[in-house]
Scaffold this motif. Sequence first.
Motif, mmCIF file in Angstrom:
data_model
loop_
_atom_site.group_PDB
_atom_site.id
_atom_site.type_symbol
_atom_site.label_atom_id
_atom_site.label_comp_id
_atom_site.label_asym_id
_atom_site.label_seq_id
_atom_site.Cartn_x
_atom_site.Cartn_y
_atom_site.Cartn_z
ATOM 1 N N UNK B 2 12.186 -2.877 17.342
ATOM 2 C CA UNK B 2 10.949 -3.140 17.612
ATOM 3 C C UNK B 2 10.086 -2.460 16.447
ATOM 4 N N UNK B 3 10.501 -3.559 15.416
ATOM 5 C CA UNK B 3 9.369 -2.456 14.458
ATOM 6 C C UNK B 3 7.628 -2.505 14.519
ATOM 7 N N UNK B 4 6.700 -2.042 13.585
ATOM 8 C CA UNK B 4 5.678 -1.952 14.071
ATOM 9 C C UNK B 4 5.001 -1.845 12.444
ATOM 10 N N UNK B 8 6.443 -0.171 8.567
ATOM 11 C CA UNK B 8 6.685 0.037 7.660
ATOM 12 C C UNK B 8 5.427 0.464 6.958
ATOM 13 N N UNK B 9 3.918 1.069 6.798
ATOM 14 C CA UNK B 9 3.467 1.756 5.709
ATOM 15 C C UNK B 9 3.689 2.814 6.845
ATOM 16 N N UNK B 10 3.856 3.713 5.330
ATOM 17 C CA UNK B 10 4.052 5.645 5.301
ATOM 18 C C UNK B 10 2.779 5.700 6.413
ATOM 19 N N UNK B 14 -4.060 3.540 5.880
ATOM 20 C CA UNK B 14 -3.474 1.787 5.085
ATOM 21 C C UNK B 14 -2.911 0.661 5.586
ATOM 22 N N UNK B 15 -2.133 1.357 7.028
ATOM 23 C CA UNK B 15 -1.560 0.434 7.961
ATOM 24 C C UNK B 15 -2.863 0.061 9.024
ATOM 25 N N UNK B 16 -3.329 0.827 9.272
ATOM 26 C CA UNK B 16 -5.057 -0.135 9.845
ATOM 27 C C UNK B 16 -5.926 -0.612 9.325
#
Lengths: 329, 326, 392
Positions: B2-4, B8-10, B14-16
């Motif tokens: 499972x990837x979150x 994927x975004x370091x 930015x991910x938030x």
Amino acid sequence: MSADTSLVAPGAEKKRGYLALLVAGFFTLLSGMWVTLKNLFRKPVTLRYPRERPELSTAFRSAIDLVDFEELGSHDCVACMQCVNICPSFCIQVEGQKYDGVKRKRATKFLVDYALCSVCGLCIDVCPTETLKYSKIYDEVSFERDAFVFDLLEPFVEREEAFLEGQRIADAKEAEEKKKKAEAAKKAKAAVAAKKKADGGEEAEKAEKPKAEKPKAAKPKAEAPKAEAPKAEAPRADEPKAEAEAEAPKAEADAPKAEADAPKADEPKAGKVDKAAVEAKPAEPKPKAAFAKPDSDAKAASLARIEAAKKRALEKKKQAEQQAEGEGE
Amino acid sequence: MLKTLSDLVPNVFLAMLLAAAAIMAFATVNALFLVWLERKVSARMQRRYGPTVVGPFGMFQTLVDVVKLLSKQLISPKDIDKPLYHLAPIVVFVPVVLGLSLFPIDKSFALVDTNVGLVLVFAFAGMGFIAIFMAGWGSNNKYALLGAMRAVAQNIAYEIPLILAALAVTMIARSMRIADIVEAQGSFPYILVQPIGALIYYISAVAETNRAPFDIPEAESELVAGFHTEYSGMRFALFFLAEYTNMVIVSMVATSLFLGGYKGPLLPGPVWFFGKVYFLIFVMLWLRWTFPRLRFDQLMTFAWKVLIPLALANLLVTATVLKVMS
Amino acid sequence: MTSDLHKPGAALAAGTSADPWATPPADPDGETYYLNMGPQHPSMHGVLRLLLELRGEEIVKCEPIIGYAHRAHEKMAENRNYMMFLPNTSRVDYLSGMIYNIAYCQAVEKMLAIEVPERAEHIRVIVCELNRVSSHLLWFGTFLLDLGGITPFLYSFDDREQILSILDRVTGSRLTYCYGRFGGVTEDVDKKFLDETTAFLARLRGRMAEYHALVTDNVIFRSRCEGVGVIDRETAIEYGVTGPTLRAAGVPYDVRRAEPYGIYDRFEFDIPTASGADNLARYYVRVAEMEQSMRIIEQAIAKIPDGPIMPEKALKRFKPDVGEHYFAVESARGQFGIYIVSDGSDVPFRIKLRTPSFSNLACMPDVLRGTMVADTIAILGSIDIVLPEVDR
């Protein structure tokens, strides 16, 4: 209850346990859901109104309109004011005028305030010439009240002159014919009288004959095709004929009334309603003859109560007036 | 594996940001779609047409409605409790958006993955009722207050069977991580193992979202509009948005716990996942447009006397069976 | 604040405000509070204001406040002749306008001793019973709406529309009919009308099965209705409650049977009664009554003779003798009475309308005490009031 409905009188079903009730209840929910699911796949029954329009029934009632008689080439309103007088909403204004050479009066103004109208149809029932009908307007919209004051004579204005001309000719002809017929009738009468003199025995039979002919002869020409047209009600079909006979004196009788009405019509609308109410009132003064001979005790008692109530109302009014005066001072 | 999103975004921020944008977009589009669906389904069940004018099958009708709501004046009544009244629409919206991020929509992807996912979902769902109470209390309106009181009582009553039913599932799956629960449903979904649990969960979920026949907090024929009587314009729209997003969340939980989440033959995971979610939502609509509303006391009786004993019994049986089998 | 609210106006008198319409001040003990239900409330039937004193969700006292839809129909009757009052009648109770319209005609006919042709009598029975079914169908829908079920409302409206269309074909109106005339009716019915009516009866019977599956048997519906809003026999008789509400309390009183008017004595029909006196009993009585109305319509269609629809000599202007006359009919809501006082002129001296909704509403304070807010609207819906009829 009939067999095709499953309605059971409340309290008729058996008492059941907790779980049984729960399960049974659950299944009643499912049966309800089955009904809505079935309907989900049925065709909608609504009419998408502005895009689709309903088919109006033949009897559909809307604002009144004038009938355009083919044989007359126009409407046949004689401004008799019967519709104005019967209208419970006081929404009709009519004025009439008598033209030279034309026997019957002619409407010169026919306004209907559809915003007030309650489409009861009393005016149509009462119309002696049957020149009123329901129109088929049903989705008139406006921001102004005056938009619903319809001038029913508008489509007839252009044809009015031609109609009057035609009517003059027809009336003249008719008058001549009437005269002729009257003369013929006179002659016939004279002949009968002569015969009667000669033969007294057949008196009754003979005397009836010219009488039976008379109403027919008196029937105005223009009226003829209309009267012959099939009528729904037998008693009504007689009325126009009877009216026609009584026409001349009646029209004259109406004339002063119309004149009295004329200045009123120019007033603002609010005034008109008041006037109408006032007009309706003169009916109230009681014919004394009716009171003079009470038939029974009940009647007398009723009357006494009515009189008492009237007196009370009058006193109250007087008191109120006095009070108002007192305050004014 | 499972990837979150953070895998994927370091960059964490930015991910938030991306997650927030994605969820907001989904919540909005979903609500627009659901409102349209509800109107269309209810219309057809009642043999009407429903929206037909704007867009194909009237699909953009709700979009136009939102534009209308945005342009409307925000009316605040006299003598309101200002902070509560103004905060309520925001508070009601935040937790439901948070709750959305926790579900794996495919074998390999979830926005956020935590080992207490299920607990978080229920915690966020519970927060919504605080907002409803704030709205009802702050509105200075007796109908709103009555609605808010009902909402709180209802929430307490129905949260219990909801969690009890979910608890049975976590006992079988031995995890509170949603992804693990889905994975644990190998070849068959848990609805076959836990039919009563699933039913209890679903009924409680409908009550939890204040949907008919359990819509007593906003019972139209009694309380005008319940807790949101005094809200207009976009504030009202936020309550609306929260209600429909809530429906999605409880359906997502149901899908993950009982219907095997993204699992299914042939079609890709997300299709199965959203297919199941929207089917459950359709049933909710179906219920709403079929039944009359329960009375408040009957609702409570149903929760305390029917659902909770049943859920407890279900839990007991599950625990016993598990103990015997192990 | 301990005054008995059952005395009319007591709640208002308790308010110290000079404005008689103001809500009384809050209870100083903080035990109870007032809630104004109506006149602006999405599911209040018309413009009725219920002033409720509540403890939590329980109703301690209730006072119905009426008068918001007063249009002075009775006063209007005193200012116009008998004929001109005709259109007013159907506007008193717009849901059974036909029954009221015909009832007024029948009252005047009784006063003047006018014979009504046979065909007209049959037509009157058919249209009145159709009107009763349409009124009950509307009640069915709105009652479910009060309980929160929206779909049955639209189904029943679909059926009701059929009746309206059928009546529209002969009367020209869909709601506020002015079809009756003294001595008969305005328009004759044709074969198509009778066929359509027969077809509609078959259709409605089929739909009834659907209604029962969707509503009558529904466990939620039952639990909302059973034992709720009991108007027992004594209370009902005391307050002069009539119609289905009275029959649901076990009193088989129906004006059509008790004092037959028109030609109702020639038809076979049952008077459905129930013993529960609660919402469910009233529901049962109304639904069963629809079936009975359909039976009457069928018999009338089978028997309808040919002939005139108005007497030979139509009335134009008339002056009835001095006297007082009372005439009552069974409307969809109960006994509708017309009391005419004639002073010998062509204008009625007084017309008093005895409307069933007014009496039925009067028992509300007694019935609503101790129930929940949620049931207020349901109970109010179950007695089927029409506010314009209450206020006139």
